[in-house]
Structures are given as structure tokens and as C-alpha cells.
Design a protein around this motif. Structure first.
Motif, PDB file in Angstrom:
ATOM      1  N   ARG A   1      40.468  51.304  51.405  1.00 25.00           N
ATOM      2  CA  ARG A   1      39.548  51.149  50.279  1.00 25.00           C
ATOM      3  C   ARG A   1      38.134  51.313  50.805  1.00 25.00           C
ATOM      4  O   ARG A   1      37.925  51.403  52.013  1.00 25.00           O
ATOM      5  CB  ARG A   1      39.746  49.788  49.622  1.00 25.00           C
TER       6      ARG A   1
ATOM      7  N   MET B   1      36.066  35.927  48.882  1.00 20.38           N
ATOM      8  CA  MET B   1      35.172  35.917  50.055  1.00 20.38           C
ATOM      9  C   MET B   1      35.470  37.106  50.940  1.00 20.38           C
ATOM     10  O   MET B   1      35.564  37.003  52.163  1.00 20.38           O
ATOM     11  CB  MET B   1      35.329  34.596  50.817  1.00 20.38           C
ATOM     12  N   GLY B   2      35.640  38.265  50.299  1.00 22.81           N
ATOM     13  CA  GLY B   2      35.879  39.489  51.052  1.00 22.81           C
ATOM     14  C   GLY B   2      34.559  40.135  51.422  1.00 22.81           C
ATOM     15  O   GLY B   2      33.534  39.459  51.592  1.00 22.81           O
ATOM     16  N   ALA B   3      34.580  41.477  51.522  1.00 25.67           N
ATOM     17  CA  ALA B   3      33.378  42.211  51.930  1.00 25.67           C
ATOM     18  C   ALA B   3      32.201  41.856  51.022  1.00 25.67           C
ATOM     19  O   ALA B   3      31.102  41.574  51.498  1.00 25.67           O
ATOM     20  CB  ALA B   3      33.667  43.711  51.880  1.00 25.67           C
ATOM     21  N   LEU B   4      32.430  41.860  49.719  1.00 20.68           N
ATOM     22  CA  LEU B   4      31.325  41.639  48.785  1.00 20.68           C
ATOM     23  C   LEU B   4      31.050  40.150  48.582  1.00 20.68           C
ATOM     24  O   LEU B   4      29.906  39.710  48.620  1.00 20.68           O
ATOM     25  CB  LEU B   4      31.629  42.312  47.440  1.00 20.68           C
TER      26      LEU B   4
ATOM     27  N   TRP C   1      35.602  30.606  47.959  1.00 23.65           N
ATOM     28  CA  TRP C   1      37.053  30.405  47.848  1.00 23.65           C
ATOM     29  C   TRP C   1      37.777  31.731  48.071  1.00 23.65           C
ATOM     30  O   TRP C   1      37.355  32.773  47.552  1.00 23.65           O
ATOM     31  CB  TRP C   1      37.416  29.849  46.474  1.00 23.65           C
TER      32      TRP C   1
ATOM     33  N   ARG D   1      41.905  33.521  49.604  1.00 27.61           N
ATOM     34  CA  ARG D   1      43.337  33.256  49.773  1.00 27.61           C
ATOM     35  C   ARG D   1      43.587  32.601  51.132  1.00 27.61           C
ATOM     36  O   ARG D   1      44.279  31.612  51.246  1.00 27.61           O
ATOM     37  CB  ARG D   1      44.092  34.585  49.676  1.00 27.61           C
ATOM     38  N   SER D   2      42.941  33.149  52.152  1.00 22.83           N
ATOM     39  CA  SER D   2      43.137  32.624  53.515  1.00 22.83           C
ATOM     40  C   SER D   2      41.868  31.888  53.959  1.00 22.83           C
ATOM     41  O   SER D   2      40.790  32.116  53.404  1.00 22.83           O
ATOM     42  CB  SER D   2      43.431  33.782  54.461  1.00 22.83           C
TER      43      SER D   2
ATOM     44  N   LYS E   1      38.458  30.797  55.743  1.00 19.97           N
ATOM     45  CA  LYS E   1      37.316  31.624  56.174  1.00 19.97           C
ATOM     46  C   LYS E   1      36.247  30.730  56.788  1.00 19.97           C
ATOM     47  O   LYS E   1      36.157  29.545  56.458  1.00 19.97           O
ATOM     48  CB  LYS E   1      36.649  32.288  54.963  1.00 19.97           C
TER      49      LYS E   1
ATOM     50  N   PRO F   1      31.084  40.166  38.265  1.00 17.27           N
ATOM     51  CA  PRO F   1      31.041  41.564  38.651  1.00 17.27           C
ATOM     52  C   PRO F   1      32.356  42.003  39.305  1.00 17.27           C
ATOM     53  O   PRO F   1      32.432  43.098  39.867  1.00 17.27           O
ATOM     54  CB  PRO F   1      29.900  41.601  39.678  1.00 17.27           C
TER      55      PRO F   1
ATOM     56  N   ARG G   1      36.349  41.909  38.242  1.00 15.60           N
ATOM     57  CA  ARG G   1      37.149  42.737  37.344  1.00 15.60           C
ATOM     58  C   ARG G   1      37.375  41.962  36.046  1.00 15.60           C
ATOM     59  O   ARG G   1      37.568  40.745  36.066  1.00 15.60           O
ATOM     60  CB  ARG G   1      38.514  43.081  37.959  1.00 15.60           C
TER      61      ARG G   1
ATOM     62  N   ASP H   1      30.026  42.046  33.756  1.00 14.19           N
ATOM     63  CA  ASP H   1      29.760  43.441  34.109  1.00 14.19           C
ATOM     64  C   ASP H   1      31.018  44.295  33.984  1.00 14.19           C
ATOM     65  O   ASP H   1      30.936  45.519  33.967  1.00 14.19           O
ATOM     66  CB  ASP H   1      29.250  43.500  35.561  1.00 14.19           C
TER      67      ASP H   1
ATOM     68  N   SER I   1      27.241  47.256  41.147  1.00 15.42           N
ATOM     69  CA  SER I   1      26.952  48.055  42.332  1.00 15.42           C
ATOM     70  C   SER I   1      27.893  49.246  42.350  1.00 15.42           C
ATOM     71  O   SER I   1      28.896  49.257  41.653  1.00 15.42           O
ATOM     72  CB  SER I   1      27.120  47.245  43.617  1.00 15.42           C
TER      73      SER I   1
ATOM     74  N   TYR J   1      45.594  44.438  47.462  1.00 17.38           N
ATOM     75  CA  TYR J   1      44.153  44.680  47.669  1.00 17.38           C
ATOM     76  C   TYR J   1      43.863  44.925  49.146  1.00 17.38           C
ATOM     77  O   TYR J   1      44.723  44.700  49.974  1.00 17.38           O
ATOM     78  CB  TYR J   1      43.319  43.532  47.130  1.00 17.38           C
TER      79      TYR J   1
HETATM   80  P1  NAP Z   1      37.933  42.379  49.430  1.00 15.90           P
HETATM   81  O1  NAP Z   1      37.110  42.574  50.665  1.00 15.90           O
HETATM   82  O2  NAP Z   1      39.319  42.901  49.390  1.00 15.90           O
HETATM   83  O3  NAP Z   1      37.937  40.806  49.141  1.00 15.90           O
HETATM   84  C1  NAP Z   1      38.744  40.227  48.190  1.00 15.90           C
HETATM   85  C2  NAP Z   1      38.621  38.720  48.324  1.00 15.90           C
HETATM   86  O4  NAP Z   1      39.380  38.113  47.291  1.00 15.90           O
HETATM   87  C3  NAP Z   1      39.154  38.198  49.660  1.00 15.90           C
HETATM   88  O5  NAP Z   1      38.362  37.130  50.124  1.00 15.90           O
HETATM   89  C4  NAP Z   1      40.542  37.688  49.266  1.00 15.90           C
HETATM   90  O6  NAP Z   1      41.025  36.630  50.064  1.00 15.90           O
HETATM   91  C5  NAP Z   1      40.262  37.170  47.881  1.00 15.90           C
HETATM   92  N1  NAP Z   1      41.518  37.095  47.116  1.00 15.90           N
HETATM   93  C6  NAP Z   1      42.340  38.095  46.741  1.00 15.90           C
HETATM   94  N2  NAP Z   1      43.402  37.606  46.071  1.00 15.90           N
HETATM   95  C7  NAP Z   1      43.242  36.268  46.039  1.00 15.90           C
HETATM   96  C8  NAP Z   1      43.998  35.194  45.514  1.00 15.90           C
HETATM   97  N3  NAP Z   1      45.152  35.426  44.875  1.00 15.90           N
HETATM   98  N4  NAP Z   1      43.544  33.937  45.669  1.00 15.90           N
HETATM   99  C9  NAP Z   1      42.389  33.700  46.332  1.00 15.90           C
HETATM  100  N5  NAP Z   1      41.601  34.672  46.857  1.00 15.90           N
HETATM  101  C10 NAP Z   1      42.037  35.938  46.714  1.00 15.90           C
HETATM  102  O7  NAP Z   1      37.193  42.996  48.155  1.00 15.90           O
HETATM  103  P2  NAP Z   1      35.642  43.326  47.991  1.00 15.90           P
HETATM  104  O8  NAP Z   1      35.305  44.598  48.662  1.00 15.90           O
HETATM  105  O9  NAP Z   1      34.866  42.113  48.333  1.00 15.90           O
HETATM  106  O10 NAP Z   1      35.584  43.595  46.416  1.00 15.90           O
HETATM  107  C11 NAP Z   1      35.953  42.603  45.471  1.00 15.90           C
HETATM  108  C12 NAP Z   1      36.075  43.241  44.097  1.00 15.90           C
HETATM  109  O11 NAP Z   1      34.787  43.545  43.578  1.00 15.90           O
HETATM  110  C13 NAP Z   1      36.784  44.595  44.071  1.00 15.90           C
HETATM  111  O12 NAP Z   1      38.191  44.445  44.112  1.00 15.90           O
HETATM  112  C14 NAP Z   1      36.319  45.155  42.769  1.00 15.90           C
HETATM  113  O13 NAP Z   1      37.217  44.723  41.769  1.00 15.90           O
HETATM  114  C15 NAP Z   1      34.957  44.504  42.536  1.00 15.90           C
HETATM  115  N6  NAP Z   1      33.826  45.438  42.545  1.00 15.90           N
HETATM  116  C16 NAP Z   1      33.060  45.539  41.441  1.00 15.90           C
HETATM  117  C17 NAP Z   1      31.951  46.394  41.419  1.00 15.90           C
HETATM  118  C18 NAP Z   1      31.049  46.468  40.222  1.00 15.90           C
HETATM  119  O14 NAP Z   1      30.160  47.316  40.165  1.00 15.90           O
HETATM  120  N7  NAP Z   1      31.204  45.602  39.246  1.00 15.90           N
HETATM  121  C19 NAP Z   1      31.661  47.165  42.550  1.00 15.90           C
HETATM  122  C20 NAP Z   1      32.484  47.054  43.656  1.00 15.90           C
HETATM  123  C21 NAP Z   1      33.560  46.184  43.659  1.00 15.90           C
HETATM  124  P3  NAP Z   1      41.308  36.849  51.638  1.00 15.90           P
HETATM  125  O15 NAP Z   1      39.944  36.982  52.267  1.00 15.90           O
HETATM  126  O16 NAP Z   1      41.995  35.614  52.044  1.00 15.90           O
HETATM  127  O17 NAP Z   1      42.124  38.104  51.747  1.00 15.90           O
END
Ligand code: NAP
Length: 309
Positions: free
Chosen positions: A87, A141-144, A162, A164-165, A167, A222, A224, A248, A275, A309
């Protein structure tokens, strides 16, 4: 020569062709980058899920699909895709998200709407508290999410994250798993949703979870649209349990003109602009993954098909 298929819309090709070619040259990679190849000749696919390519079966020698979107919910379940899927994690997109989230957190924190929207001659001073007296929770608490949580904490807010795992993020109280969610919500005077859409996160913010948030709390989404049960949120807004929501992203985009969110006085709708991938930094991320693929190093930002994801 490496053959890289660019499978996204024409507009994206116009944006990406030159920066990708530049990034390939800078990395010293000899590659053909085109919008069409015989499928059996393709080594990598630079991909947007709304492209015409939906059946990956003919791409027999392809090593990886490199997504230009952060969200992968519309490709992760594709049963014809049996090679690595990366991704997009783009520093430019992360910076854009930090700026958008921080702006809306500050708007809520300072109560800016009170003065910006109402200029009626009444002199009613409301001095905002300091950030340290305000609790903000970031779900995801992923990249964003982690970058936004860190930036919000740097302003001085009391931030809980907050995921899943477990941090560790500097300046942020990190909780995880089902047990951590109730506490994260109880602390959320301002709640930021940066979770991906998966089977486990759909309708995460339902009636019961909204009730766990403090009365008068505010929500910024922001992430989903399907993270929120829309009827539950509208009910919580109508009962004043939730004071305001800035949304958003939506189940249906563009948000239909007759959707109650548009007319609700305590909802701000923004048209999925929080973004986006920035072509120059994203091109470097894509090319770095091609370089890794060619040298046998592990690819960056691989999607875990089982978690979605
Ligand atoms: P990411 O790096 O994959 O991070 C996802 C985070 O969500 C991780 O901390 C993950 O936990 C946590 N998570 C996933 N499933 C979970 C669950 N069941 N219970 C608890 N925590 C859970 O994703 P990202 O790059 O930060 O992006 C996040 C989302 O932002 C994207 O998927 C997209 O939908 C959205 N986005 C929106 C825009 C916009 O313009 N509005 C732009 C870009 C992205 P772990 O760390 O433990 O794996």
C-alpha cells in the motif's frame, strides 16, 4: 530491462509519468514504464484500485503490485491477486494528513466556529483551555494515525492512541485491543478516526461506543466512512451527546445531496480531501520498492491479506 505497467486513470498517468521516470533514473534502474504491455511481460504493476486491471491471472511473471492509494479495501479481497501487494505510505500524504487533522483539532479546541460563524454583535468571551487540559484520542496508530497523534501531542494535548497491537509513540498514551477501546473512548473529548476499513473496523463507532465518549465530545473522521454507524452518529448528534462531527469520508462518495449530514447544523462535510498521495514523494516510494524487488530485499508497506490492511 524491467517492465512496469502503470494501471490507473489517464489523469494519474499524466501526474505520475514524469516523476516516476525521474525517480527510476535517479535510482539507476533501467525500466520501461508504460500503460500497456502484454501481461506476461510485466514485472511490476503500479496500481490504483479504480483501474481497468481487475484480473491479475495473466500477469504471470509479475513480482508485486504497488498501490498508489493508502486504502486497500477494494483490492485486498481480489482472489486473482496472489503476489505481494504494497500500500502507499507517502511522506507527503502523511504531512498533508497531519496538517488537516491538526487544523480541525485546533478548530474544535479553540471553539473557532463560535466566533467565525456568529458575528451578531454579542460580546461573550469564552477563553479556551490550554491544550494540556484537553484530551484527544486517535483510533488507528499506523503511518497516518501515529504521525497525527505525535503532532497533536507536540502542541501539548493529552493524547491517547489506540491500535490492534501494542505501540510506543513518544508523548502518546498507547492502548490496544478490545480492552483498550473503552478507555480510549472515555478519554476522547476530541476523537480522530484513522483506522482502515476492514471487517473488524466496520461500524466500530456504533451506539454503544458513542455512549462511552464524554458528553459534548467531537469527532473528526478522515479514515473511512464505514467506520461510523451513520444512524447512531446522527442520533448522538441529535441528543447533543456528540457536539459536532467533521466527516471527510463516507459510505457513498460523493455524499448524496439529500444525505442528512449535509443539512445537519453540527456536521461539517469535507469532500474526501484530508490528504492525498503527493506524486513526487510517492514516486520515490514506488521506485524504492522496485529497487528492493530487484535486489531481493523485503518490500516496504506490504498488506497483510488476513487482517485486510
Ligand atoms: P496503517 O498504517 O495500515 O494503520 C492502520 C492502523 O489501524 C494501525 O495502527 C492498526 O493497528 C489499526 N487497526 C487496524 N485494524 C484495527 C482493529 N481491528 N482494531 C484496532 N486497531 C486497528 O494505515 P494508514 O496509512 O495510517 O491509513 C489509515 C487509513 O486512513 C487508510 O486505511 C485510509 O482508509 C485512510 N486515509 C484517508 C485519506 C483521506 O484523504 N481521507 C487519505 C489517506 C488515508 P496495528 O498498528 O496494530 O496494525
Amino acid at each position: 530491462m524491467i517492465n512496469i505497467l502503470f494501471a490507473a486513470t489517464e489523469e494519474r498517468w499524466a501526474d505520475y509519468e514524469a516523476p516516476l521516470k525521474r525517480a527510476l533514473a535517479d535510482a539507476g534502474l533501467a525500466a520501461n514504464l508504460r500503460q500497456d504491455f502484454p501481461p506476461e511481460d510485466v514485472d511490476y504493476i503500479v496500481y490504483a484500485p479504480n483501474s481497468a486491471v481487475q484480473d491479475f491471472t495473466p500477469y504471470t511473471r509479475c513480482k508485486a503490485v504497488l498501490n498508489i492509494w493508502a486504502g486497500v479495501e477494494s483490492i485486498v479481497g481480489n482472489t486473482t491477486l496472489n503476489i505481494p501487494l504494497a500500500r502507499m505510505v507517502d511522506p507527503g500524504m502523511t504531512q498533508g494528513m497531519i496538517e488537516w487533522v491538526l487544523g480541525h483539532v485546533m478548530r474544535y479546541h479553540l471553539g473557532m466556529d463560535r466566533n467565525i460563524l456568529v458575528q451578531d454583535g454579542t460580546w461573550e468571551p469564552h477563553v479556551p483551555p490550554l491544550a494540556a487540559e484537553r484530551r484527544v484520542t486517535v483510533l488507528g496508530m499506523g503511518a497516518l494515525g501515529s504521525a497525527c497523534a505525535r503532532a497533536i501531542a507536540q502542541v501539548g494535548f493529552d493524547v491517547t492512541g489506540w491500535s490492534r497491537s501494542p505501540k510506543t509513540v513518544e508523548g502518546v498514551s498507547c492502548l490496544h485491543g478490545d480492552d483498550g477501546l473503552a478507555e480510549a473512548l472515555e478519554r476522547a473529548y476530541i476523537l480522530v478516526l484513522l483506522l482502515p476499513k476492514t471487517a473488524a473496523t466496520e461500524n466500530l463507532l456504533n451506539t454503544e461506543r458513542l455512549a462511552q465518549m464524554p458528553k459534548g465530545a467531537m469527532i473528526i473522521n478522515p479514515g473511512r466512512g464505514p467506520l461510523i454507524d451513520d444512524d447512531a452518529l446522527l442520533a448522538a448528534l441529535n441528543s447533543d451527546h456528540i457536539a459536532h462531527a467533521t466527516l471527510d469520508v463516507f459510505r457513498i462518495e460523493p455524499l448524496p445531496a439529500d444525505h442528512p449530514y449535509w443539512a445537519h447544523p453540527n456536521v461539517t462535510v469535507t469532500p474526501h480531501i484530508a490528504s492525498e498521495t503527493r506524486v513526487s514523494t510517492a514516486s520515490q516510494v514506488i521506485v524504492e520498492n522496485v529497487r528492493r524487488g530487484e535486489t531481493g530485499e523485503p518490500l516496504l508497506h506490504l498488506v497483510d491479506r488476513s487482517s485486510g490492511y
